[in-house]
Scaffold this motif. Structure first.
Motif, short mmCIF file in Angstrom:
data_model
loop_
_atom_site.label_atom_id
_atom_site.label_comp_id
_atom_site.label_asym_id
_atom_site.label_seq_id
_atom_site.Cartn_x
_atom_site.Cartn_y
_atom_site.Cartn_z
N SER A 128 -5.01 -4.64 1.42
CA SER A 128 -3.68 -4.19 0.99
C SER A 128 -3.25 -4.94 -0.26
N VAL A 129 -2.26 -4.33 -0.94
CA VAL A 129 -1.70 -4.93 -2.14
C VAL A 129 -0.20 -4.67 -2.15
N ASN A 170 0.81 -1.23 0.00
CA ASN A 170 0.00 0.00 0.00
C ASN A 170 0.84 1.28 0.00
N MET A 171 1.83 1.31 -0.88
CA MET A 171 2.65 2.51 -1.01
C MET A 171 3.01 2.72 -2.47
N ALA A 172 2.79 3.95 -2.96
CA ALA A 172 3.16 4.32 -4.32
C ALA A 172 4.11 5.51 -4.27
N TYR A 207 -2.63 -9.73 -2.72
CA TYR A 207 -3.62 -9.00 -1.91
C TYR A 207 -3.82 -9.67 -0.56
N HIS A 208 -4.16 -8.84 0.41
CA HIS A 208 -4.54 -9.34 1.74
C HIS A 208 -5.96 -8.88 2.01
N TYR A 209 -6.82 -9.84 2.45
CA TYR A 209 -8.25 -9.55 2.66
C TYR A 209 -8.60 -9.59 4.14
N LEU A 235 -6.91 1.85 -6.01
CA LEU A 235 -7.73 2.07 -4.81
C LEU A 235 -9.17 1.60 -5.06
N GLY A 236 -9.66 1.84 -6.27
CA GLY A 236 -10.99 1.37 -6.61
C GLY A 236 -11.08 -0.14 -6.60
#
Length: 499
Positions: A428-429, A391-393, A497-499, A418-419
């Motif tokens: 998170s990704v 989750n960081m760009a 991804y984390h759910y 984000l969408g």
């Protein structure tokens, strides 16, 4: 990701935001505007270490400070530029201020706030930023997604080589990045060390006040001179065409012209080199040694070609108000600079327009679950996301095109991502190397045969790696990324991804 504070179970004593943007310069303002437009449901905060907006344009107060890119592409797609292609510092700050007002960003910006550290918690699925205000004790701010828009160089200090004897010099030494408000160059003998856009801007701005101003360079730079105007833009304005249409047309023209220049640099570098040097020679007095002072030893566009609006640098030389010296510095002494050729330059002021110190991720210490992140050990996905860092760009622009073009491509990419997180319920990704990437050769952040400015070369060892596949590279080709980034499939196995 919406309602982050509730969905993630954040501590009610800590401020929590869906997105935190670091930096209120050209990147942060553009990114926040796009976020607000595409995801009005997400809460966000912009953290800025300086006392106001603008970043580079707030810091750079030296005489004549101006853009080195056209404002049709350096400006935003959503805010038409209506002035001359090359803009002054004050004009750019006014433009950015208007952008903040039009997008109602001011309530979301906190100035004089510095991110002291950033730690990702896999258990909480969020970032905790330790943020200080003017040296006060840092306090935590939670962020679901971190958008790094802090720029590419350190604001605190510029790069000045350690020449022998500098401590002996009795005059004043100034780096343009820390220009003193009280600086007075009237009737002074001034030497500007450097050969890039900053030096080329300073020389004509100082020439009328100084007793003598000399541009001292070790290696020449490619320059191009021309009117600070565009005939097509002027004609469209005379026809009273909608400014938004003019802006879009001029953006397309500027991108096309840059693409043609890049193609010529790749396919016919000697021909382009000849054209650039002859163009400069035509602006200089007869007999001026353009071969020595304006003929670089490298190919065109390995470093940026500096545009000289109205040829003001060459006019200052032609009028006898400025001079050029191409030589190496042997040492400083009390009165000035001794050169390796045996010549010397006596002076009262030395201005070191010698470049920047690069800022890697804002020089913020990052950690994931308490383990420090070494970005040089990560691999960049398209130069935006990084392996092992959820989750960081990071917004890092182009070397050959205007920075803002990539700000906007990344802005749309992040907003789409984000969408996708919201639509799928993912928290998170992170990009991850696939089995087919296990034998992939890891290379420096950029291809230094095609792009090698000094600030980048000095920090290459601190930057993320790239692979030998397009998805693991930061492309410098705007045309390619404009077509490719909107087509990225977020269900690809490269995204974990984390759910």
């Amino acid at each position: 990701m919406s309602a982050f504070a509730t969905a993630q179970g954040a501590d009610p004593h800590h401020e929590s935001f869906d997105v935190v943007i670091v930096g209120a310069g050209i990147s942060g303002i553009g990114s926040a505007t796009m976020l607000r437009e595409q995801h009005p449901n997400l809460s966000f905060l912009i953290i800025e270490a300086l006392e106001s907006y603008g970043g580079t344009w707030l810091i750079h107060k030296y005489p004549g400070a101006r853009s080195d890119s056209d404002l049709f592409t350096f400006g935003y797609h959503f805010k038409p530029w209506t002035g001359k292609p090359i803009a002054s510092r004050d004009q750019i700050l006014q433009y950015l201020g208007e952008a903040i007002k039009e997008a109602d960003l001011a309530p979301h910006i906190r100035y004089r706030q510095r991110v002291e550290s950033a730690d990702w918690s896999s258990a909480d699925q969020c970032w905790t930023l330790q943020v200080s205000h003017q040296g006060d004790k840092a306090r935590p701010i939670k962020a679901g997604f971190l958008w790094m828009c802090q720029g590419y160089y350190q604001h605190a200090q510029g790069y000045t080589p350690a020449w022998p004897g500098m401590e002996r010099f009795k005059g004043e030494v100034i780096h343009p990045q820390q220009w003193p408000e009280a600086a007075d160059m009237r009737d002074k003998r001034v030497v500007v060390i450097g050969s890039g856009a900053t030096a080329a801007t300073l020389i004509p701005a100082l020439a009328s006040d100084c007793r003598k101003v000399t541009m001292l360079q070790r290696t020449p730079t490619y320059f191009a001179a021309g009117r600070n105007a565009d005939q097509l833009a002027e004609e469209l304005r005379n026809l009273e065409i909608d400014p938004a249409w003019i802006h879009e047309i001029m953006r397309k023209k500027a991108v096309r012209d840059r693409a043609v220049l890049l193609r010529n640099a790749n396919e016919a570098p000697d021909k382009l080199k000849h054209q650039l040097i002859e163009g400069v020679r035509a602006c200089l007095p007869e007999g001026f040694d353009a071969e020595r002072h304006f003929t670089p030893p490298y190919k065109p566009l390995q470093q940026r070609v500096a545009f000289v609006p109205e040829g003001d640098l060459f006019k200052a030389i032609s009028d006898g108000k400025a001079s050029m010296v191409t030589d190496h510095i042997e040492c400083f002494d009390e009165q000035g600079i001794q050169l390796q050729s045996g010549e010397r330059l006596d002076c009262d002021v030395v201005i070191t327009a010698t470049g920047f110190e690069m800022s890697v991720m804002g020089e913020i210490p990052f950690s994931v679950d308490g383990e420090r992140v070494d970005f040089a050990a990560t691999v960049g996905y398209r130069g935006i996301l990084f392996t092992g860092v959820p989750n960081m760009a990071w917004v890092y622009g182009y070397g050959f095109y205007s920075w803002t073009l990539r700000v906007e491509l990344i802005g749309n990419f992040v907003c789409r991502l984000l969408g996708h997180l919201q639509a799928t319920g993912a928290k998170s990704v992170v990009p991850a190397l696939r089995p087919e990437d296990s034998e992939m050769q890891l290379l420096p952040w950029v291809d230094t045969q095609t792009l090698n400015p000094g600030y980048l070369m000095r920090s290459l060892h601190r930057l993320p790696k790239r692979g030998d596949k397009p998805e693991w590279q930061h492309s410098q080709d705007y045309g390619y990324e404009k077509q490719m980034l909107p087509k990225v499939d977020f269900t690809d196995s490269i995204f974990s991804y984390h759910y």
